[in-house]
Design a protein around this motif. Structure first.
Motif, PDB file in Angstrom:
ATOM      1  N   SER A   1       7.765   6.862  34.788  1.00 41.50           N
ATOM      2  CA  SER A   1       7.548   6.863  33.373  1.00 41.50           C
ATOM      3  C   SER A   1       7.650   5.657  32.665  1.00 41.50           C
ATOM      4  O   SER A   1       8.007   4.599  33.211  1.00 41.50           O
ATOM      5  N   PHE A   2       7.757   6.124  31.370  1.00 41.97           N
ATOM      6  CA  PHE A   2       7.685   4.842  30.379  1.00 41.97           C
ATOM      7  C   PHE A   2       9.109   4.390  29.850  1.00 41.97           C
ATOM      8  O   PHE A   2       9.196   3.490  29.268  1.00 41.97           O
ATOM      9  N   PHE A   3       9.884   5.038  30.546  1.00 44.20           N
ATOM     10  CA  PHE A   3      11.424   4.617  30.306  1.00 44.20           C
ATOM     11  C   PHE A   3      11.643   3.642  31.296  1.00 44.20           C
ATOM     12  O   PHE A   3      11.034   3.201  32.077  1.00 44.20           O
TER      13      PHE A   3
ATOM     14  N   VAL B   1       0.323   6.884  30.427  1.00 44.35           N
ATOM     15  CA  VAL B   1       1.602   7.362  30.286  1.00 44.35           C
ATOM     16  C   VAL B   1       2.467   6.201  29.400  1.00 44.35           C
ATOM     17  O   VAL B   1       2.947   6.226  28.326  1.00 44.35           O
ATOM     18  N   LYS B   2       2.299   4.932  29.859  1.00 42.81           N
ATOM     19  CA  LYS B   2       2.990   3.801  29.447  1.00 42.81           C
ATOM     20  C   LYS B   2       2.311   3.500  28.140  1.00 42.81           C
ATOM     21  O   LYS B   2       2.893   3.150  27.131  1.00 42.81           O
ATOM     22  N   ILE B   3       0.798   3.593  27.823  1.00 44.39           N
ATOM     23  CA  ILE B   3       0.106   3.361  26.694  1.00 44.39           C
ATOM     24  C   ILE B   3       0.412   4.209  25.586  1.00 44.39           C
ATOM     25  O   ILE B   3       0.931   4.029  24.370  1.00 44.39           O
ATOM     26  N   GLY B   4       0.429   5.607  25.772  1.00 48.01           N
ATOM     27  CA  GLY B   4       0.650   6.725  25.037  1.00 48.01           C
ATOM     28  C   GLY B   4       2.250   7.333  24.566  1.00 48.01           C
ATOM     29  O   GLY B   4       2.518   7.884  23.966  1.00 48.01           O
ATOM     30  N   ARG B   5       3.122   6.460  25.459  1.00 44.34           N
ATOM     31  CA  ARG B   5       4.415   6.927  25.361  1.00 44.34           C
ATOM     32  C   ARG B   5       4.695   8.426  25.563  1.00 44.34           C
ATOM     33  O   ARG B   5       5.500   9.003  24.731  1.00 44.34           O
TER      34      ARG B   5
ATOM     35  N   PHE C   1       0.740  12.775  33.065  1.00 40.56           N
ATOM     36  CA  PHE C   1       1.250  13.379  34.376  1.00 40.56           C
ATOM     37  C   PHE C   1       1.005  14.802  34.494  1.00 40.56           C
ATOM     38  O   PHE C   1       0.968  15.182  35.490  1.00 40.56           O
ATOM     39  N   GLU C   2       1.066  15.428  33.346  1.00 46.54           N
ATOM     40  CA  GLU C   2       0.916  16.924  33.330  1.00 46.54           C
ATOM     41  C   GLU C   2      -0.700  17.201  33.672  1.00 46.54           C
ATOM     42  O   GLU C   2      -0.901  18.021  34.598  1.00 46.54           O
ATOM     43  N   THR C   3      -1.605  16.545  33.054  1.00 42.60           N
ATOM     44  CA  THR C   3      -2.836  16.481  33.270  1.00 42.60           C
ATOM     45  C   THR C   3      -3.273  16.134  35.017  1.00 42.60           C
ATOM     46  O   THR C   3      -3.863  16.888  35.552  1.00 42.60           O
ATOM     47  N   ALA C   4      -2.499  15.377  35.385  1.00 41.21           N
ATOM     48  CA  ALA C   4      -2.713  14.641  36.774  1.00 41.21           C
ATOM     49  C   ALA C   4      -2.191  15.613  37.754  1.00 41.21           C
ATOM     50  O   ALA C   4      -2.751  16.006  38.812  1.00 41.21           O
ATOM     51  N   LEU C   5      -1.135  16.557  37.495  1.00 37.90           N
ATOM     52  CA  LEU C   5      -0.536  17.412  38.297  1.00 37.90           C
ATOM     53  C   LEU C   5      -1.353  18.567  38.582  1.00 37.90           C
ATOM     54  O   LEU C   5      -1.706  19.210  39.625  1.00 37.90           O
TER      55      LEU C   5
END
Length: 202
Positions: free
Chosen positions: A101-103, A177-181, A186-190
């Protein structure tokens, strides 16, 4: 007493690597100086050069250590008892989502963080990344083959091509995910992964 003396060099080396992983996962490779790593690890500069000939050599060792741990985690995930291989694979992607994640990822997103940066900076580090990612894809391909054999999933392509496609899908999603925060990539990838493996929607 002899045991402590024998283990100390390994502990110092691993401490330097662990500290570097944590700091570089947040800042990148080029932005982190040796002094910051050594201060964080609490060791003198002489200790660094005792174990690593250069910053590049340290980077290669850091990536090798990271992938050793990562591949061991994959092996454990893909060997979970009482589950189909499809369920184990989906658990792997869920774990990816949490770790990348971006955290603050506490060093767990190191490959994603450093890949584009160091591949152009250091041939040794590029090859370490190639070895590590090849190990991941190989394990995914074996798992997909096992899933097809047991009937818990099916694919339209061969297992190796499917594993490469899925790994590239998730690597790209991690960057977005890191770019868009946002966790939406990830939901799309899943959901895309479920379609590729012919699994029902979650």
């Amino acid at each position: 007493m002899s045991t402590a003396t024998t283990s100390q060099p390994v502990d110092v080396r691993e401490n330097i690597i662990a500290t570097g992983q944590r700091i570089m996962a947040g800042k990148g490779f080029s932005a982190v100086g040796l002094n910051e790593i050594l201060t964080g690890a609490g060791v003198p500069k002489g200790s660094f050069y005792h174990y690593f000939g250069s910053k590049d050599a340290f980077g290669e060792a850091l990536l090798d250590s990271y992938f050793d741990d990562y591949l061991a985690e994959i092996d454990a995930t893909l060997a979970q008892p009482g589950l189909t291989m499809a369920q184990r694979l989906m658990n792997y992607w869920q774990a990816w989502q949490q770790a990348q994640s971006f955290f603050d990822c506490q060093g767990k997103c190191l490959a994603v963080k450093l890949a584009a940066e160091v591949a152009d900076l250091s041939e040794a580090m590029r090859l370490a990344l190639k070895r590590g990612t090849s190990g991941i894809v190989t394990r995914l391909a074996r798992a997909i083959e096992a899933g097809v054999a047991e009937g818990s999933l099916s694919i339209d392509d061969d297992a190796d091509s499917t594993a490469h496609s899925l790994y590239q899908l998730w690597l790209g999603a991690s960057v977005m995910v890191k770019i868009g925060r946002t966790m939406e990539p990830f939901e799309t990838a899943l959901s895309t992964t479920r379609r590729i493996l012919h699994l029902p929607p979650d």
